[in-house]
Design a protein around this motif. Structure first.
Motif, PDB file in Angstrom:
ATOM      1  N   ASN A 257      -8.166  55.620  42.608  1.00  0.00           N
ATOM      2  CA  ASN A 257      -9.234  54.915  41.897  1.00  0.00           C
ATOM      3  C   ASN A 257      -9.213  55.187  40.386  1.00  0.00           C
ATOM      4  OD1 ASN A 257     -10.182  53.502  44.038  1.00  0.00           O
ATOM      5  ND2 ASN A 257     -11.865  54.916  44.533  1.00  0.00           N
ATOM      6  N   PHE A 258      -8.821  56.403  40.007  1.00  0.00           N
ATOM      7  CA  PHE A 258      -8.677  56.682  38.568  1.00  0.00           C
ATOM      8  C   PHE A 258      -7.604  55.782  37.963  1.00  0.00           C
ATOM      9  CE2 PHE A 258     -11.151  60.591  39.105  1.00  0.00           C
ATOM     10  CZ  PHE A 258     -11.890  60.556  37.932  1.00  0.00           C
ATOM     11  N   LYS A 259      -6.553  55.552  38.744  1.00  0.00           N
ATOM     12  CA  LYS A 259      -5.457  54.695  38.275  1.00  0.00           C
ATOM     13  C   LYS A 259      -5.958  53.247  38.138  1.00  0.00           C
ATOM     14  CE  LYS A 259      -0.671  53.650  39.437  1.00  0.00           C
ATOM     15  NZ  LYS A 259      -0.461  52.808  40.618  1.00  0.00           N
ATOM     16  N   ILE A 260      -6.755  52.803  39.120  1.00  0.00           N
ATOM     17  CA  ILE A 260      -7.282  51.426  39.095  1.00  0.00           C
ATOM     18  C   ILE A 260      -8.159  51.220  37.851  1.00  0.00           C
ATOM     19  CG2 ILE A 260      -8.918  49.866  40.241  1.00  0.00           C
ATOM     20  CD1 ILE A 260      -7.862  50.926  42.926  1.00  0.00           C
ATOM     21  N   ILE A 261      -8.976  52.219  37.542  1.00  0.00           N
ATOM     22  CA  ILE A 261      -9.851  52.093  36.373  1.00  0.00           C
ATOM     23  C   ILE A 261      -9.029  52.135  35.097  1.00  0.00           C
ATOM     24  CG2 ILE A 261     -11.644  53.320  35.063  1.00  0.00           C
ATOM     25  CD1 ILE A 261     -13.195  53.520  37.580  1.00  0.00           C
ATOM     26  N   ASP A 262      -7.997  52.948  35.083  1.00  0.00           N
ATOM     27  CA  ASP A 262      -7.121  53.054  33.925  1.00  0.00           C
ATOM     28  C   ASP A 262      -6.389  51.733  33.664  1.00  0.00           C
ATOM     29  OD1 ASP A 262      -6.425  54.846  31.938  1.00  0.00           O
ATOM     30  OD2 ASP A 262      -4.395  55.032  32.791  1.00  0.00           O
ATOM     31  N   GLU A 263      -5.969  51.078  34.744  1.00  0.00           N
ATOM     32  CA  GLU A 263      -5.251  49.792  34.588  1.00  0.00           C
ATOM     33  C   GLU A 263      -6.215  48.671  34.214  1.00  0.00           C
ATOM     34  OE1 GLU A 263      -3.289  49.457  38.338  1.00  0.00           O
ATOM     35  OE2 GLU A 263      -1.606  50.724  37.719  1.00  0.00           O
ATOM     36  N   PHE A 264      -7.445  48.766  34.640  1.00  0.00           N
ATOM     37  CA  PHE A 264      -8.545  47.851  34.300  1.00  0.00           C
ATOM     38  C   PHE A 264      -8.150  46.373  34.351  1.00  0.00           C
ATOM     39  CE2 PHE A 264     -11.865  45.994  31.527  1.00  0.00           C
ATOM     40  CZ  PHE A 264     -12.970  46.516  32.172  1.00  0.00           C
ATOM     41  N   LYS A 265      -8.096  45.834  35.577  1.00  0.00           N
ATOM     42  CA  LYS A 265      -7.723  44.417  35.712  1.00  0.00           C
ATOM     43  C   LYS A 265      -8.973  43.536  35.821  1.00  0.00           C
ATOM     44  CE  LYS A 265      -3.189  45.201  37.653  1.00  0.00           C
ATOM     45  NZ  LYS A 265      -2.538  45.596  38.903  1.00  0.00           N
ATOM     46  N   PHE A 266      -9.986  43.887  35.101  1.00  0.00           N
ATOM     47  CA  PHE A 266     -11.270  43.172  35.162  1.00  0.00           C
ATOM     48  C   PHE A 266     -11.263  42.065  34.107  1.00  0.00           C
ATOM     49  CE2 PHE A 266     -15.896  42.949  34.141  1.00  0.00           C
ATOM     50  CZ  PHE A 266     -16.395  42.744  35.412  1.00  0.00           C
ATOM     51  N   LYS A 267     -11.594  40.844  34.532  1.00  0.00           N
ATOM     52  CA  LYS A 267     -11.514  39.691  33.619  1.00  0.00           C
ATOM     53  C   LYS A 267     -12.913  39.104  33.348  1.00  0.00           C
ATOM     54  CE  LYS A 267      -6.907  39.222  33.557  1.00  0.00           C
ATOM     55  NZ  LYS A 267      -6.697  40.670  33.648  1.00  0.00           N
ATOM     56  N   THR A 268     -12.986  38.249  32.331  1.00  0.00           N
ATOM     57  CA  THR A 268     -14.251  37.597  31.989  1.00  0.00           C
ATOM     58  C   THR A 268     -14.807  36.816  33.182  1.00  0.00           C
ATOM     59  OG1 THR A 268     -13.570  37.445  29.697  1.00  0.00           O
ATOM     60  CG2 THR A 268     -15.355  35.998  30.366  1.00  0.00           C
ATOM     61  N   ARG A 269     -13.917  36.177  33.952  1.00  0.00           N
ATOM     62  CA  ARG A 269     -14.420  35.393  35.091  1.00  0.00           C
ATOM     63  C   ARG A 269     -15.044  36.299  36.166  1.00  0.00           C
ATOM     64  NH1 ARG A 269      -8.855  34.713  36.100  1.00  0.00           N
ATOM     65  NH2 ARG A 269      -8.280  36.007  37.880  1.00  0.00           N
ATOM     66  N   ASP A 270     -14.534  37.556  36.305  1.00  0.00           N
ATOM     67  CA  ASP A 270     -15.161  38.508  37.237  1.00  0.00           C
ATOM     68  C   ASP A 270     -16.574  38.846  36.757  1.00  0.00           C
ATOM     69  OD1 ASP A 270     -12.771  38.815  38.751  1.00  0.00           O
ATOM     70  OD2 ASP A 270     -12.010  40.182  37.211  1.00  0.00           O
ATOM     71  N   TYR A 271     -16.670  39.044  35.449  1.00  0.00           N
ATOM     72  CA  TYR A 271     -17.961  39.387  34.848  1.00  0.00           C
ATOM     73  C   TYR A 271     -18.962  38.238  35.043  1.00  0.00           C
ATOM     74  CZ  TYR A 271     -21.375  40.993  31.414  1.00  0.00           C
ATOM     75  OH  TYR A 271     -22.537  41.397  30.799  1.00  0.00           O
ATOM     76  N   ASN A 272     -18.490  37.019  34.772  1.00  0.00           N
ATOM     77  CA  ASN A 272     -19.386  35.863  34.906  1.00  0.00           C
ATOM     78  C   ASN A 272     -19.848  35.663  36.355  1.00  0.00           C
ATOM     79  OD1 ASN A 272     -19.243  35.361  32.203  1.00  0.00           O
ATOM     80  ND2 ASN A 272     -17.625  33.824  32.366  1.00  0.00           N
ATOM     81  N   LYS A 273     -18.971  35.982  37.293  1.00  0.00           N
ATOM     82  CA  LYS A 273     -19.320  35.865  38.711  1.00  0.00           C
ATOM     83  C   LYS A 273     -20.454  36.849  39.051  1.00  0.00           C
ATOM     84  CE  LYS A 273     -16.936  35.895  43.086  1.00  0.00           C
ATOM     85  NZ  LYS A 273     -15.708  36.334  43.753  1.00  0.00           N
ATOM     86  N   ILE A 274     -20.380  38.027  38.468  1.00  0.00           N
ATOM     87  CA  ILE A 274     -21.424  39.039  38.686  1.00  0.00           C
ATOM     88  C   ILE A 274     -22.776  38.516  38.186  1.00  0.00           C
ATOM     89  CG2 ILE A 274     -22.254  41.299  37.868  1.00  0.00           C
ATOM     90  CD1 ILE A 274     -19.303  42.240  37.955  1.00  0.00           C
ATOM     91  N   LEU A 275     -22.775  37.959  36.971  1.00  0.00           N
ATOM     92  CA  LEU A 275     -24.032  37.431  36.407  1.00  0.00           C
ATOM     93  C   LEU A 275     -24.593  36.330  37.300  1.00  0.00           C
ATOM     94  CD1 LEU A 275     -23.351  37.162  32.545  1.00  0.00           C
ATOM     95  CD2 LEU A 275     -24.160  39.117  33.860  1.00  0.00           C
ATOM     96  N   LEU A 276     -23.700  35.462  37.768  1.00  0.00           N
ATOM     97  CA  LEU A 276     -24.113  34.338  38.602  1.00  0.00           C
ATOM     98  C   LEU A 276     -24.744  34.818  39.916  1.00  0.00           C
ATOM     99  CD1 LEU A 276     -23.752  31.256  38.147  1.00  0.00           C
ATOM    100  CD2 LEU A 276     -21.877  31.361  39.792  1.00  0.00           C
ATOM    101  N   ASN A 277     -24.124  35.843  40.532  1.00  0.00           N
ATOM    102  CA  ASN A 277     -24.646  36.410  41.771  1.00  0.00           C
ATOM    103  C   ASN A 277     -26.042  36.988  41.592  1.00  0.00           C
ATOM    104  OD1 ASN A 277     -22.733  35.868  43.648  1.00  0.00           O
ATOM    105  ND2 ASN A 277     -21.558  37.751  43.274  1.00  0.00           N
ATOM    106  N   ILE A 278     -26.217  37.727  40.501  1.00  0.00           N
ATOM    107  CA  ILE A 278     -27.516  38.354  40.238  1.00  0.00           C
ATOM    108  C   ILE A 278     -28.574  37.263  40.019  1.00  0.00           C
ATOM    109  CG2 ILE A 278     -28.815  39.809  38.607  1.00  0.00           C
ATOM    110  CD1 ILE A 278     -26.258  41.454  38.231  1.00  0.00           C
ATOM    111  N   LYS A 279     -28.183  36.232  39.259  1.00  0.00           N
ATOM    112  CA  LYS A 279     -29.102  35.124  38.991  1.00  0.00           C
ATOM    113  C   LYS A 279     -29.515  34.433  40.291  1.00  0.00           C
ATOM    114  CE  LYS A 279     -27.523  33.013  34.878  1.00  0.00           C
ATOM    115  NZ  LYS A 279     -27.042  31.811  34.200  1.00  0.00           N
ATOM    116  N   ARG A 280     -28.521  34.102  41.099  1.00  0.00           N
ATOM    117  CA  ARG A 280     -28.783  33.364  42.332  1.00  0.00           C
ATOM    118  C   ARG A 280     -29.715  34.167  43.245  1.00  0.00           C
ATOM    119  NH1 ARG A 280     -23.561  32.457  44.372  1.00  0.00           N
ATOM    120  NH2 ARG A 280     -23.323  30.648  43.014  1.00  0.00           N
ATOM    121  N   SER A 281     -29.418  35.442  43.373  1.00  0.00           N
ATOM    122  CA  SER A 281     -30.186  36.301  44.242  1.00  0.00           C
ATOM    123  C   SER A 281     -31.635  36.450  43.753  1.00  0.00           C
ATOM    124  CB  SER A 281     -29.466  37.645  44.260  1.00  0.00           C
ATOM    125  OG  SER A 281     -30.013  38.487  45.163  1.00  0.00           O
TER     126      SER A 281
END
Ligand SMILES: [Zn+2]
Ligand SMILES: [Zn+2]
Length: 377
Positions: free
Chosen positions: A112-136
């Motif tokens: 998991n430290f390696k996964i965080i170090d590589e950080f493959k998180f994209k803007t579309r992942d972030y936007n999906k999070i916002l959308l989920n919170i909004k919908r809920s």
């Protein structure tokens, strides 16, 4: 890993925040919104015939002696005097994946430290999070309205915001202690001895703290590809509170969101000044400014979520009440010093990476704290 000082190349002006700050420095603009011509007329008409019933289908109101809605052909219901403070809510912003962690030791693995170090998180992942919170939150809001048979337009502005807040997080009241309000783990507490408009600003401020915690939890779960649970929430709370850097982001985001929905310059600036003063030379002036820009950028997301309900009209109702009730003048000195910058999309991802990798490392060395936090969820 990215350095904080490198983020300055990704700073741009946040035109909307600049405009809101300038509006308070030049109050002509705000006073204009105060003159609502039909304000007294509405009150006058409502007093002529008392409308005590409503149609549950079309929501039209009727006087006491009516029994059916002639349009919808259903029986009318009595408009109840609702005490929004007593309405209980238990909103959940779930995120379910195939992997579910049951111990902190498993979470802080080398992989998991390696996964965080590589950080493959994209803007579309972030936007999906916002959308989920909004919908809920909208689903919960809708359910609260239906279950409690509420006519939303009949509520005053304070109750509207309170009910909306309850679709994110439970809200309690207190009548003791010096704080206007606070957010701890999954609960907001508001002091009911203060005037209505300050209760609204405090609610919005504490909702921002809640939302940043929620966004952070979802980011960690998305990156580690695991379900949200109390362990992940404890890590998010830790990451947002362990260092002055993280606390400054959290506090400045809440401060900025509050300003976007109420009036700039009247806020309690001490909430982040205290953190700045506790820094003791750990951060340069430039680094503090970039940190505030990160807070501003999170505030844009929080604002985006809250605008699902708090639109232009409600915002002007909040401002109107505020300017009617609060007689002090704004803090011009602090207002002139507001940071009005935001990060670009690329810069924001790098900032999240920085917050997360530093926080994750520090969390792994503070298991006792995490175990304590986990018991609150
Ligand atoms: Zn009807
Ligand atoms: Zn705060």
């Amino acid at each position: 890993m990215v350095k904080l000082s490198e983020l300055s190349t990704y700073c741009r002006e946040d035109a909307e925040k600049r405009l809101l700050v300038d509006e308070v420095l030049n109050p002509q603009h705000i006073l204009r919104s105060l003159s609502k011509p039909d304000y007294f007329m509405d009150d006058f008409c409502n007093e002529l015939i008392e409308l005590t019933k409503y149609c549950p289908k079309c929501h039209q109101k009727f006087p006491e002696d009516e029994n059916f809605c002639p349009k919808c052909l259903v029986s009318l219901k009595a408009i109840r005097d609702i005490d929004v403070r007593l309405i209980e809510s238990d909103p959940e912003f779930s995120l379910t994946k195939t992997k579910e962690y049951s111990s902190f030791e498993d979470i802080f693995s080398a992989e998991n430290f390696k996964i965080i170090d590589e950080f493959k998180f994209k803007t579309r992942d972030y936007n999906k999070i916002l959308l989920n919170i909004k919908r809920s939150s909208i689903e919960t809001f809708e359910n609260l309205i239906k279950e409690n048979e509420i006519l939303l337009e009949d509520l005053d502005i304070q109750d509207k915001i309170l009910l909306y807040a309850k679709s994110f997080v439970p809200v309690d009241y207190k009548s003791f202690g010096p704080e206007l309000g606070y957010f701890t783990f999954n609960r907001i507490t508001i002091d009911d001895r203060q005037i209505a408009s300050l209760q609204i600003t405090t609610l919005i401020h504490e909702m921002s703290h809640f939302l940043l915690k929620e966004i952070m939890t979802h980011i960690i779960c998305t990156i580690l590809d695991c379900s949200k649970n109390s362990l992940m929430e404890a890590i998010a709370v830790f990451i947002l509170s362990y260092s002055p850097f993280a606390r400054l982001i959290d506090e400045y985001a809440a401060h900025t969101t509050e300003g976007r929905f109420t009036v700039y310059g009247y806020q309690d600036y001490s909430s982040f000044i205290q953190i700045e003063q506790s820094l003791d030379g750990e951060m340069t002036a430039d680094e503090i400014e970039i940190t505030k820009s990160i807070g501003n950028t999170f505030a844009i997301s929080i604002k985006d979520i809250l605008e699902s309900y708090i639109d232009e009209e409600l915002r002007s109702d909040i401002n109107e009440l505020f300017l009617r009730q609060v007689r002090e003048s704004p803090n011009y000195e602090m207002l002139a010093l507001e940071n009005c910058n935001r990060l670009t999309g690329e810069g924001f991802l790098k900032a999240i990476w920085l917050v997360l990798s530093e926080g994750f490392m520090s969390a792994s060395q503070n298991l006792e704290k995490l175990e304590e936090y986990e018991t609150y969820f």
